[in-house]
Structures are given as structure tokens and as C-alpha cells.
Write an enzyme that holds these catalytic residues in place. Structure first.
Site, PDB file in Angstrom:
ATOM      1  N   TYR A  59      34.383  54.363  49.768  1.00  0.00           N
ATOM      2  CA  TYR A  59      33.571  53.471  50.192  1.00  0.00           C
ATOM      3  C   TYR A  59      32.192  54.035  50.009  1.00  0.00           C
ATOM      4  CZ  TYR A  59      37.155  50.277  51.318  1.00  0.00           C
ATOM      5  OH  TYR A  59      38.274  49.513  51.327  1.00  0.00           O
ATOM      6  N   GLN A  92      33.605  36.885  50.479  1.00  0.00           N
ATOM      7  CA  GLN A  92      34.708  37.710  50.321  1.00  0.00           C
ATOM      8  C   GLN A  92      34.053  39.064  50.057  1.00  0.00           C
ATOM      9  OE1 GLN A  92      38.575  36.242  48.560  1.00  0.00           O
ATOM     10  NE2 GLN A  92      36.860  34.935  47.608  1.00  0.00           N
ATOM     11  N   ASN A  93      32.871  39.192  49.595  1.00  0.00           N
ATOM     12  CA  ASN A  93      32.135  40.533  49.195  1.00  0.00           C
ATOM     13  C   ASN A  93      31.704  41.399  50.448  1.00  0.00           C
ATOM     14  OD1 ASN A  93      32.863  39.378  46.777  1.00  0.00           O
ATOM     15  ND2 ASN A  93      30.531  38.755  45.992  1.00  0.00           N
ATOM     16  N   ASP A  95      29.639  43.403  49.594  1.00  0.00           N
ATOM     17  CA  ASP A  95      28.355  43.867  49.436  1.00  0.00           C
ATOM     18  C   ASP A  95      27.352  42.940  50.138  1.00  0.00           C
ATOM     19  OD1 ASP A  95      27.209  41.558  47.609  1.00  0.00           O
ATOM     20  OD2 ASP A  95      28.515  42.125  46.500  1.00  0.00           O
ATOM     21  N   HIS A 110      35.376  39.537  54.848  1.00  0.00           N
ATOM     22  CA  HIS A 110      35.851  40.874  54.599  1.00  0.00           C
ATOM     23  C   HIS A 110      34.943  41.933  55.137  1.00  0.00           C
ATOM     24  CE1 HIS A 110      38.969  38.792  51.764  1.00  0.00           C
ATOM     25  NE2 HIS A 110      39.176  38.516  52.860  1.00  0.00           N
ATOM     26  N   GLY A 178      33.293  32.756  41.314  1.00  0.00           N
ATOM     27  CA  GLY A 178      33.766  34.195  41.082  1.00  0.00           C
ATOM     28  C   GLY A 178      34.821  34.663  42.099  1.00  0.00           C
ATOM     29  N   THR A 179      35.784  33.903  42.170  1.00  0.00           N
ATOM     30  CA  THR A 179      37.010  34.295  43.075  1.00  0.00           C
ATOM     31  C   THR A 179      38.330  33.789  42.222  1.00  0.00           C
ATOM     32  OG1 THR A 179      38.307  34.143  44.966  1.00  0.00           O
ATOM     33  CG2 THR A 179      36.679  32.362  44.529  1.00  0.00           C
ATOM     34  N   SER A 180      39.294  34.643  42.215  1.00  0.00           N
ATOM     35  CA  SER A 180      40.792  34.662  41.660  1.00  0.00           C
ATOM     36  C   SER A 180      41.456  33.815  42.565  1.00  0.00           C
ATOM     37  CB  SER A 180      41.223  35.883  40.953  1.00  0.00           C
ATOM     38  OG  SER A 180      41.449  36.689  42.201  1.00  0.00           O
TER      39      SER A 180
END
Ligand code: NAD
Length: 235
Positions: A59, A92-93, A95, A110, A178-180
Site C-alpha cells: 500500500y 470504489q477507489n 485513491d 472501500h 469504469g467498473t467491471s
């Protein structure tokens, strides 16, 4: 009537692809992070208990890279939408590129890699900003437990899920980027979108995601897709 008079609230739901054009790798794409690391070694509570040094180092490297990058045009356009709409971001990022683009309401489902928390029994009691890129063994919470990254690992509960659920269910327009939609429970948030809200999904792979028919697929990168959507929403 102008579009902006009908739409009150926009919720953006972003994933790793949101930051791809800032140079941050996604997890599952070719060349993504999970081709270099095994989830079990760096992103689970068991990994932390086994080897906190390795997890901390993983990390620290991610944090260093994130600090060196900048928000891309898609992050910026989402912020610009605030001039007209009530915009909330659920990301969900881990950053902090939405915040650095100036978005004022960002919920980190997250966690946020720029913060740490206690690895003791009371982990959600406080989050501590990490000033540099590096978290070390010497960094401790007031109770003396070693600090771990403020990141929700695989197998851990998602403390803000219900808040996010409520937020997404209040949106007139939802922009998924930008998410699967493969990481749960986060992906399940789409089941809480109001029936009459307009929903878009911007992802170069959108056409292969088996989306329900009420989601409009925009098969473009985050920047290109946001540019055309921004024009639609502001003209
Ligand atoms: N930047 C970060 O903080 C970061 C980076 C990697 C992974 N993660 C986390 O790992 C988990 C993985 O789930 P996920 O669904 O977010 O990611 P994922 O890796 O499963 O999926 C990434 C998606 O992004 C799409 N994509 C690739 N390039 C793109 C671009 N230029 N523009 C738009 N989309 C693009 C891919 O087609 C794919 O569907 C999440 O918790 C995620 O936040 C976070």
C-alpha cells in the site's frame, strides 16, 4: 423545460477505470495489479496477520504512485457538474482523485489510501491522515496498535454500504464509470437505483458486461464518455 430543471440529483458510481487515464492501474484488466500480486497476499485480513510488512509495503507503493498522479479530465468534468446539479460521488477507489479534482461530496466505499486506522479491535473509531506516502511499523493509534491502511480488504464488511445504498436510491441520474461490477457487495448497489432514474455506464468494455436493459452503455473511456455526457447534461 431545461434538463437541469428536471434533474436535481446526480450520483456518480466510480471504479478503478475512472483513474486509468490518470495512470493508475485497474485490477482486472490485462496488465492490471492482480497479475503481479495475489489478493490473498496483500488485500485480506489474513495477509495482514501473516505479514504486515508486505501489506504495508504494497500500500505504500500504491500511495506513492497515487500522490504522483493527478485527476484526469473525467474527474474534473464530474466536479464541474456541481455548478448545475447536486452531485454525489460513490467511489470504489481508494485513491483521492475525486477530492483533488474538487468534488465536494465523495463517499469512499472501500476506504481511502491517504488515511490509516487502528489494526486493533476498534478499527472504525478514527481515521488518521498519512502525511507522506509511507506508513511504518512505528505508526500507532493512541491505544498502541499498529496502524493499517484505511482500506476495506476482501472478506471485510463494507461499513458505508447502507449509506451508499440510500444515496444511490435518491438519484435522478446515475453515472457508473469504469467498473467491471464484479466486486460485491459494491456491484449490488445498482439494484437500489430508482426505476425512473436515468442510468449510464461508461466503460470501454460496457458492451460485454451483460447489463440490464435500463442501463445505457457508453462504450468509451472515462474521459471520452464523460465529455459527451457532460455536453448532454449541460446543453
Ligand atoms: N484507483 C484505485 O483506487 C483502484 C485501482 C485498482 C483497483 N481498485 C479497487 O479494486 C476493486 C476492483 O473493482 P472495479 O470494478 O473498480 O475494477 P476492475 O478492475 O474490476 O474493473 C475496471 C473496469 O475499468 C474499465 N476500464 C479500463 N480502462 C478504462 C478507462 N480508461 N475508462 C473507463 N473504464 C476503464 C475496465 O473495462 C473494467 O470494466 C474496487 O474496489 C476498486 O476500487 C482501486
Amino acid at each position: 423545460m431545461f434538463l437541469s430543471e428536471m434533474i436535481k440529483k446526480i450520483v456518480v458510481f466510480s471504479g478503478a477505470g475512472m483513474s486509468a487515464e490518470s495512470g493508475i492501474q485497474t485490477f482486472r484488466d490485462h496488465g492490471g495489479l492482480w497479475e503481479q500480486y495475489r489478493i490473498e497476499d496483500v488485500a485480506t485480513p489474513e495477509a495482514w496477520n501473516r505479514d504486515p510488512e508486505l501489506v504495508t509495503r504494497f500500500y505504500n507503493e500504491r500511495r506513492k504512485k497515487i500522490i504522483e498522479t493527478s485527476p484526469n479530465e473525467a474527474h474534473q468534468l464530474i466536479q464541474h457538474l456541481e455548478l448545475i446539479y447536486d452531485v454525489s460521488v460513490i467511489t470504489q477507489n481508494i485513491d483521492d482523485l475525486h477530492e483533488r479534482a474538487g468534488s465536494s461530496k465523495v463517499l469512499h466505499l472501500h476506504g481511502n489510501i491517504r488515511f490509516s486506522k487502528s489494526s486493533g479491535p476498534n478499527q472504525e473509531a478514527a481515521y488518521y491522515p498519512i502525511d507522506s506516502w509511507e506508513l511504518t511499523e512505528a505508526d500507532r493509534c493512541p491505544e498502541g496498535y499498529r496502524l493499517r491502511p484505511h482500506v476495506v480488504w476482501f472478506g471485510e464488511a463494507v461499513p458505508l454500504f447502507e449509506v451508499a445504498e440510500k444515496l444511490i436510491s435518491s438519484a435522478d441520474v446515475v453515472i457508473i464509470i469504469g467498473t467491471s461490477l464484479r466486486v460485491y457487495p459494491a456491484a449490488g448497489l445498482i439494484n437500489h437505483i430508482k426505476e425512473d432514474s436515468k442510468t449510464y455506464l461508461i466503460d470501454p468494455n460496457a458492451n460485454n458486461l451483460n447489463l440490464p436493459n435500463w442501463i445505457e452503455a457508453v462504450s468509451e473511456s472515462a474521459v471520452k464518455g464523460m465529455k459527451s455526457l457532460y455536453e448532454n447534461l449541460t446543453s
